[in-house]
Motif scaffolding. Structure first.
Motif, PDB file in Angstrom:
ATOM      1  N   GLU A 136      -1.144  17.596 -12.410  1.00  0.00           N
ATOM      2  CA  GLU A 136      -1.613  16.236 -12.098  1.00  0.00           C
ATOM      3  C   GLU A 136      -2.448  16.219 -10.819  1.00  0.00           C
ATOM      4  O   GLU A 136      -3.474  15.534 -10.755  1.00  0.00           O
ATOM      5  CB  GLU A 136      -0.433  15.268 -11.990  1.00  0.00           C
ATOM      6  CG  GLU A 136       0.258  14.988 -13.309  1.00  0.00           C
ATOM      7  CD  GLU A 136      -0.688  14.408 -14.367  1.00  0.00           C
ATOM      8  OE1 GLU A 136      -1.554  13.584 -14.038  1.00  0.00           O
ATOM      9  OE2 GLU A 136      -0.539  14.800 -15.540  1.00  0.00           O
ATOM     10  N   LEU A 137      -2.039  16.945  -9.807  1.00  0.00           N
ATOM     11  CA  LEU A 137      -2.824  17.002  -8.569  1.00  0.00           C
ATOM     12  C   LEU A 137      -4.193  17.623  -8.825  1.00  0.00           C
ATOM     13  O   LEU A 137      -5.204  17.156  -8.278  1.00  0.00           O
ATOM     14  CB  LEU A 137      -2.063  17.786  -7.485  1.00  0.00           C
ATOM     15  CG  LEU A 137      -0.818  17.099  -6.941  1.00  0.00           C
ATOM     16  CD1 LEU A 137      -0.032  18.060  -6.056  1.00  0.00           C
ATOM     17  CD2 LEU A 137      -1.183  15.836  -6.179  1.00  0.00           C
ATOM     18  N   ASP A 138      -4.241  18.641  -9.662  1.00  0.00           N
ATOM     19  CA  ASP A 138      -5.517  19.257 -10.022  1.00  0.00           C
ATOM     20  C   ASP A 138      -6.410  18.255 -10.748  1.00  0.00           C
ATOM     21  O   ASP A 138      -7.616  18.171 -10.474  1.00  0.00           O
ATOM     22  CB  ASP A 138      -5.277  20.499 -10.883  1.00  0.00           C
ATOM     23  CG  ASP A 138      -6.570  21.240 -11.159  1.00  0.00           C
ATOM     24  OD1 ASP A 138      -7.240  21.657 -10.195  1.00  0.00           O
ATOM     25  OD2 ASP A 138      -6.913  21.399 -12.350  1.00  0.00           O
ATOM     26  N   ARG A 139      -5.844  17.482 -11.649  1.00  0.00           N
ATOM     27  CA  ARG A 139      -6.623  16.457 -12.363  1.00  0.00           C
ATOM     28  C   ARG A 139      -7.158  15.411 -11.393  1.00  0.00           C
ATOM     29  O   ARG A 139      -8.301  14.955 -11.529  1.00  0.00           O
ATOM     30  CB  ARG A 139      -5.763  15.770 -13.420  1.00  0.00           C
ATOM     31  CG  ARG A 139      -5.475  16.622 -14.614  1.00  0.00           C
ATOM     32  CD  ARG A 139      -4.588  15.855 -15.559  1.00  0.00           C
ATOM     33  NE  ARG A 139      -3.946  16.763 -16.464  1.00  0.00           N
ATOM     34  CZ  ARG A 139      -3.731  16.508 -17.737  1.00  0.00           C
ATOM     35  NH1 ARG A 139      -4.118  15.373 -18.253  1.00  0.00           N
ATOM     36  NH2 ARG A 139      -3.140  17.391 -18.499  1.00  0.00           N
ATOM     37  N   MET A 140      -6.353  15.016 -10.419  1.00  0.00           N
ATOM     38  CA  MET A 140      -6.800  14.029  -9.433  1.00  0.00           C
ATOM     39  C   MET A 140      -7.965  14.563  -8.611  1.00  0.00           C
ATOM     40  O   MET A 140      -8.957  13.864  -8.396  1.00  0.00           O
ATOM     41  CB  MET A 140      -5.642  13.636  -8.510  1.00  0.00           C
ATOM     42  CG  MET A 140      -4.574  12.829  -9.157  1.00  0.00           C
ATOM     43  SD  MET A 140      -3.239  12.509  -7.968  1.00  0.00           S
ATOM     44  CE  MET A 140      -1.926  12.049  -9.060  1.00  0.00           C
ATOM     45  N   ALA A 141      -7.842  15.804  -8.160  1.00  0.00           N
ATOM     46  CA  ALA A 141      -8.924  16.407  -7.368  1.00  0.00           C
ATOM     47  C   ALA A 141     -10.190  16.524  -8.189  1.00  0.00           C
ATOM     48  O   ALA A 141     -11.295  16.222  -7.707  1.00  0.00           O
ATOM     49  CB  ALA A 141      -8.489  17.781  -6.843  1.00  0.00           C
ATOM     50  N   LEU A 195       0.801  -1.211   0.000  1.00  0.00           N
ATOM     51  CA  LEU A 195       0.000   0.000   0.000  1.00  0.00           C
ATOM     52  C   LEU A 195       0.840   1.269   0.000  1.00  0.00           C
ATOM     53  O   LEU A 195       0.379   2.320  -0.437  1.00  0.00           O
ATOM     54  CB  LEU A 195      -0.957   0.014   1.189  1.00  0.00           C
ATOM     55  CG  LEU A 195      -2.084  -1.012   1.110  1.00  0.00           C
ATOM     56  CD1 LEU A 195      -2.970  -0.913   2.350  1.00  0.00           C
ATOM     57  CD2 LEU A 195      -2.910  -0.845  -0.147  1.00  0.00           C
ATOM     58  N   THR A 196       2.091   1.171   0.455  1.00  0.00           N
ATOM     59  CA  THR A 196       2.944   2.364   0.458  1.00  0.00           C
ATOM     60  C   THR A 196       3.319   2.783  -0.969  1.00  0.00           C
ATOM     61  O   THR A 196       3.840   3.875  -1.164  1.00  0.00           O
ATOM     62  CB  THR A 196       4.232   2.143   1.270  1.00  0.00           C
ATOM     63  OG1 THR A 196       5.030   1.124   0.651  1.00  0.00           O
ATOM     64  CG2 THR A 196       3.910   1.761   2.709  1.00  0.00           C
ATOM     65  N   GLN A 197       3.030   1.925  -1.939  1.00  0.00           N
ATOM     66  CA  GLN A 197       3.314   2.245  -3.334  1.00  0.00           C
ATOM     67  C   GLN A 197       2.081   2.763  -4.065  1.00  0.00           C
ATOM     68  O   GLN A 197       2.100   2.934  -5.284  1.00  0.00           O
ATOM     69  CB  GLN A 197       3.879   1.015  -4.057  1.00  0.00           C
ATOM     70  CG  GLN A 197       5.191   0.536  -3.470  1.00  0.00           C
ATOM     71  CD  GLN A 197       6.236   1.648  -3.394  1.00  0.00           C
ATOM     72  OE1 GLN A 197       6.584   2.235  -4.418  1.00  0.00           O
ATOM     73  NE2 GLN A 197       6.720   1.955  -2.216  1.00  0.00           N
ATOM     74  N   ARG A 198       1.033   3.058  -3.326  1.00  0.00           N
ATOM     75  CA  ARG A 198      -0.189   3.606  -3.910  1.00  0.00           C
ATOM     76  C   ARG A 198      -0.160   5.124  -3.820  1.00  0.00           C
ATOM     77  O   ARG A 198       0.331   5.706  -2.851  1.00  0.00           O
ATOM     78  CB  ARG A 198      -1.431   3.076  -3.178  1.00  0.00           C
ATOM     79  CG  ARG A 198      -1.563   1.574  -3.141  1.00  0.00           C
ATOM     80  CD  ARG A 198      -1.910   0.966  -4.448  1.00  0.00           C
ATOM     81  NE  ARG A 198      -3.159   1.559  -4.927  1.00  0.00           N
ATOM     82  CZ  ARG A 198      -3.678   1.318  -6.103  1.00  0.00           C
ATOM     83  NH1 ARG A 198      -3.076   0.523  -6.941  1.00  0.00           N
ATOM     84  NH2 ARG A 198      -4.802   1.893  -6.474  1.00  0.00           N
ATOM     85  N   VAL A 199      -0.682   5.794  -4.841  1.00  0.00           N
ATOM     86  CA  VAL A 199      -0.694   7.256  -4.892  1.00  0.00           C
ATOM     87  C   VAL A 199      -1.458   7.829  -3.695  1.00  0.00           C
ATOM     88  O   VAL A 199      -1.006   8.776  -3.048  1.00  0.00           O
ATOM     89  CB  VAL A 199      -1.288   7.761  -6.227  1.00  0.00           C
ATOM     90  CG1 VAL A 199      -1.497   9.266  -6.200  1.00  0.00           C
ATOM     91  CG2 VAL A 199      -0.398   7.351  -7.385  1.00  0.00           C
ATOM     92  N   GLY A 200      -2.617   7.271  -3.406  1.00  0.00           N
ATOM     93  CA  GLY A 200      -3.426   7.780  -2.297  1.00  0.00           C
ATOM     94  C   GLY A 200      -2.700   7.715  -0.970  1.00  0.00           C
ATOM     95  O   GLY A 200      -2.769   8.649  -0.160  1.00  0.00           O
ATOM     96  N   TYR A 201      -1.983   6.619  -0.729  1.00  0.00           N
ATOM     97  CA  TYR A 201      -1.224   6.482   0.522  1.00  0.00           C
ATOM     98  C   TYR A 201      -0.153   7.560   0.607  1.00  0.00           C
ATOM     99  O   TYR A 201       0.010   8.213   1.636  1.00  0.00           O
ATOM    100  CB  TYR A 201      -0.592   5.088   0.596  1.00  0.00           C
ATOM    101  CG  TYR A 201       0.245   4.900   1.838  1.00  0.00           C
ATOM    102  CD1 TYR A 201      -0.329   4.455   3.024  1.00  0.00           C
ATOM    103  CD2 TYR A 201       1.606   5.201   1.842  1.00  0.00           C
ATOM    104  CE1 TYR A 201       0.436   4.298   4.171  1.00  0.00           C
ATOM    105  CE2 TYR A 201       2.373   5.054   2.983  1.00  0.00           C
ATOM    106  CZ  TYR A 201       1.787   4.600   4.141  1.00  0.00           C
ATOM    107  OH  TYR A 201       2.543   4.457   5.283  1.00  0.00           O
ATOM    108  N   GLN A 202       0.580   7.768  -0.459  1.00  0.00           N
ATOM    109  CA  GLN A 202       1.661   8.752  -0.451  1.00  0.00           C
ATOM    110  C   GLN A 202       1.112  10.182  -0.330  1.00  0.00           C
ATOM    111  O   GLN A 202       1.714  11.028   0.343  1.00  0.00           O
ATOM    112  CB  GLN A 202       2.553   8.601  -1.686  1.00  0.00           C
ATOM    113  CG  GLN A 202       3.385   7.331  -1.673  1.00  0.00           C
ATOM    114  CD  GLN A 202       4.350   7.251  -0.495  1.00  0.00           C
ATOM    115  OE1 GLN A 202       4.782   8.260   0.065  1.00  0.00           O
ATOM    116  NE2 GLN A 202       4.707   6.035  -0.099  1.00  0.00           N
TER     117      GLN A 202
END
Length: 146
Positions: free
Chosen positions: A135-140, A8-15
């Protein structure tokens, strides 16, 4: 425990959550000597850029509930950092503005907050920072449709 489980530490959401927690902790520590909390600082920043925002607008901008923002505003008002009229000039919204002391405290705290951001993202080139922000804006935006 099975060896085929995903790390899970390799998941974007976790990081993202890890960075969020570290950033919040660093901001809380930096703001404490200024007598501010992170939501109070966010509120002061928003008001510096757009004087007269309502409680609801400030809550959205600071990522807190309207009820929480009401507490933040009362505390800032009691500290003499913001002013709000006793009655709304129109409708129900009470426009809030910074006092001279609120602006002074914000400017003093801002230097410490910018130093934290520089430490966090200073290794990024301008193009890398722009790409990360995009990229952060696209995720949000993707999550807003859920």
């Amino acid at each position: 425990m099975s060896g085929d489980r995903e790390d899970l530490t390799q998941r974007v959401g976790y990081q993202l959550k890890r960075v969020d927690a570290a950033l919040r902790s660093a901001m809380d520590a930096a703001l404490r000597p200024h007598g501010l909390t992170t939501p109070q600082y966010a509120c002061l920043e928003l008001l510096d850029r757009q004087p007269g925002l309502s409680n609801a607008e400030l809550a959205r901008g600071a990522f807190v509930t309207r009820q929480s923002m009401n507490v933040v505003l009362h505390n800032l008002q009691d500290a003499g950092l913001v002013v709000r009229p006793a009655t709304a000039p129109q409708g129900r919204a009470l426009p809030t503005t910074l006092t001279v002391e609120g602006r002074r405290r914000l400017h003093a705290a801002r230097a410490d907050i910018l130093a934290i951001e520089d430490k966090m993202a200073g290794h990024l080139s301008p193009s890398q920072a722009a790409h990360l922000l995009d990229e952060l804006d696209r995720m949000a935006t993707a999550l807003q449709s859920l």
